[in-house]
Design a protein around this motif. Structure first.
Motif, PDB file in Angstrom:
ATOM      1  N   SER A 123      18.174  -8.934   3.551  1.00 42.89           N
ATOM      2  CA  SER A 123      17.263  -8.044   2.842  1.00 42.89           C
ATOM      3  C   SER A 123      16.817  -8.612   1.498  1.00 42.89           C
ATOM      4  O   SER A 123      16.160  -7.925   0.728  1.00 42.89           O
ATOM      5  N   LEU A 126      13.092  -8.334   0.607  1.00 44.76           N
ATOM      6  CA  LEU A 126      12.666  -6.957   0.397  1.00 44.76           C
ATOM      7  C   LEU A 126      13.014  -6.503  -1.007  1.00 44.76           C
ATOM      8  O   LEU A 126      12.206  -5.879  -1.697  1.00 44.76           O
ATOM      9  N   ASP A 127      14.217  -6.825  -1.441  1.00 42.86           N
ATOM     10  CA  ASP A 127      14.662  -6.394  -2.760  1.00 42.86           C
ATOM     11  C   ASP A 127      13.966  -7.186  -3.871  1.00 42.86           C
ATOM     12  O   ASP A 127      13.562  -6.628  -4.887  1.00 42.86           O
ATOM     13  N   ARG A 130      10.293  -5.834  -4.495  1.00 37.09           N
ATOM     14  CA  ARG A 130      10.077  -4.394  -4.634  1.00 37.09           C
ATOM     15  C   ARG A 130       9.019  -4.069  -5.697  1.00 37.09           C
ATOM     16  O   ARG A 130       8.175  -3.195  -5.495  1.00 37.09           O
ATOM     17  N   GLU A 213      15.192   1.850   5.393  1.00 39.74           N
ATOM     18  CA  GLU A 213      15.016   0.616   6.160  1.00 39.74           C
ATOM     19  C   GLU A 213      16.380   0.111   6.633  1.00 39.74           C
ATOM     20  O   GLU A 213      17.308  -0.066   5.831  1.00 39.74           O
ATOM     21  N   ARG A 223      18.756   1.555   3.616  1.00 39.95           N
ATOM     22  CA  ARG A 223      18.477   1.694   2.188  1.00 39.95           C
ATOM     23  C   ARG A 223      17.088   2.288   1.989  1.00 39.95           C
ATOM     24  O   ARG A 223      16.164   2.008   2.748  1.00 39.95           O
ATOM     25  N   ASP A 224      16.957   3.090   0.936  1.00 33.88           N
ATOM     26  CA  ASP A 224      15.683   3.747   0.618  1.00 33.88           C
ATOM     27  C   ASP A 224      14.717   2.767  -0.041  1.00 33.88           C
ATOM     28  O   ASP A 224      15.037   2.160  -1.063  1.00 33.88           O
ATOM     29  N   TYR A 225      13.521   2.627   0.567  1.00 35.59           N
ATOM     30  CA  TYR A 225      12.462   1.789   0.009  1.00 35.59           C
ATOM     31  C   TYR A 225      11.187   2.591  -0.239  1.00 35.59           C
ATOM     32  O   TYR A 225      10.093   2.042  -0.204  1.00 35.59           O
ATOM     33  N   TYR A 228       8.101   1.323  -3.855  1.00 32.70           N
ATOM     34  CA  TYR A 228       7.806  -0.063  -3.503  1.00 32.70           C
ATOM     35  C   TYR A 228       6.355  -0.376  -3.854  1.00 32.70           C
ATOM     36  O   TYR A 228       5.451   0.408  -3.560  1.00 32.70           O
ATOM     37  N   TRP A 306       8.081  -0.550   4.870  1.00 33.50           N
ATOM     38  CA  TRP A 306       9.532  -0.604   4.754  1.00 33.50           C
ATOM     39  C   TRP A 306      10.092   0.820   4.692  1.00 33.50           C
ATOM     40  O   TRP A 306       9.861   1.562   3.768  1.00 33.50           O
TER      41      TRP A 306
END
Length: 379
Positions: A123, A126-127, A130, A213, A223-225, A228, A306
């Motif tokens: 991930s 993605l992080d 963000r 996601e 995890r909450d996205y 974003y 996401w």
């Protein structure tokens, strides 16, 4: 819908319309931490449903003579698509994903490049992204620099978000207006949508769910996205909307209220396109076609951001509509070889879709044959 929630989706909500009647419902929670319930009027990141809006905006410019469907994109955007590629790829090929330009997402998010070899996925991208502000040109460059996905104009297309970022730049070039502004004024407002728009920042305004996601089981628990920066997808998949607005939009589009009948006929000329999950969908110019024996032909699009998934389909006669949102994505965990495996959510969603589109008035859908609905990998 309760079955979808029981199968593992935290929250699911929908609006179904049938011959003038409207049903709205929700099941589950918008926040797994607090137990806040999900509601059918919540705003949602609708992912690639955005592509229908972008395609409709392009067709409006076709109607006005500013864009020609079969003109080379290099004639409009020589700096972005130069040389032989710019001469071979037409506007139509961008719209129906036969350009051969690959998707930029694996290169903008390199830690997910391992799909479907899931042990290599993480991930991290993605992080890291963000709150990153991407420029469309840099994402387009990533797609153009990657190995081609096919030859321009091939009989089978390959789904690519790069195509729709290029269409956004095309709109800006011919209208002199940022594409998001043009789409807002000429598509969203023309359709009378009150809760649809491109987010101004990483946060969604108005009531909405958290968006979880799972990344094929890599993120456990999911995890909450929901917060974003959507610049990573722009005119390809950045819209926020409600299920009511989506049904209203597709009703207006298919009734000739957004583009004229000639443009709509062009949008409904489909060919097979390979989606990001490897499945094949019948794709026109920003529209999917879904055939369900015993129920009819449906038009629309699905989308995934996401943590957020959406499917919106309208029957060809306009009398039956379904828009469904879920707040969990990529729930299919891998087997020992790293390939995503079926999950009870898949069957529960398919049953919901069949009942919503095909029931006989008593909630039964036994006359509908099993159908391959668009998957959750169409970002």
């Amino acid at each position: 819908m309760d079955g979808v929630h029981s199968a593992g989706i935290p929250g699911v909500y929908a609006e179904v319309r049938d011959a003038g009647l409207t049903w709205r419902g929700a099941s589950g929670v918008a926040d797994v931490g607090t137990g806040r319930p999900v509601r059918p009027d919540m705003r949602h990141r609708v992912g690639s449903v955005t592509k229908t809006f972008t395609a409709a905006a392009v067709m409006q410019q076709v109607e006005q003579g500013r864009i020609r469907l079969d003109a080379p994109i290099g004639g409009y955007l020589p700096q972005l698509v130069p040389g032989e590629r710019g001469r071979k790829i037409t506007v139509r090929m961008l719209l129906n994903h036969t350009s051969g330009i690959p998707d930029y997402i694996p290169y903008a998010f390199p830690s997910i490049q391992g799909f479907p070899s899931l042990p290599d996925v993480s991930s991290k991208s993605l992080d890291d992204n963000r709150f990153r502000q991407f420029r469309p040109a840099e994402l387009i460059e990533l797609g153009l620099a990657a190995p081609p996905a096919g030859e321009p104009g091939a009989p089978t297309g390959v789904y690519s978000n790069t195509n729709y970022l290029l269409l956004g730049q095309l709109l800006e070039q011919v209208t002199g207006t940022p594409a998001e502004e043009y789409i807002t004024r000429n598509v969203i407002e023309r359709a009378g949508l009150r809760h649809t728009g491109f987010p101004a920042g990483p946060r969604i305004e108005g009531p909405h769910s958290r968006m979880y996601e799972a990344l094929w089981g890599v993120i456990d628990p999911p995890r909450d996205y929901s917060v974003y920066n959507a610049s990573w997808t722009g005119t390809g998949a950045a819209l926020v909307s409600t299920m009511e607005d989506l049904n209203r939009f597709y009703a207006r589009l298919l009734d000739g209220g957004i583009v004229n009948r000639s443009s709509l006929a062009q949008m409904q000329r489909t060919l097979p396109v390979r989606a990001l999950d490897g499945s094949t969908v019948q794709y026109g110019l920003g529209l999917h076609r879904v055939e369900i024996r015993g129920c009819g032909t449906f038009w629309g699009h699905d989308g995934s951001a996401w943590g957020a998934g959406t499917l919106s389909l309208t029957r060809a006669d306009g009398k039956r509509q379904m828009s469904v949102a879920v707040n969990l994505q990529r729930w299919n965990g891998p087997d020992s070889s790293g390939n995503p495996q079926p999950h009870p959510i898949d069957g529960a969603l398919s049953a919901l879709y069949r009942q919503a589109m095909c029931d006989d008035g008593n909630g039964r859908a036994e006359n509908a044959s099993p159908a391959k609905f668009p998957g959750t990998m169409v970002l």
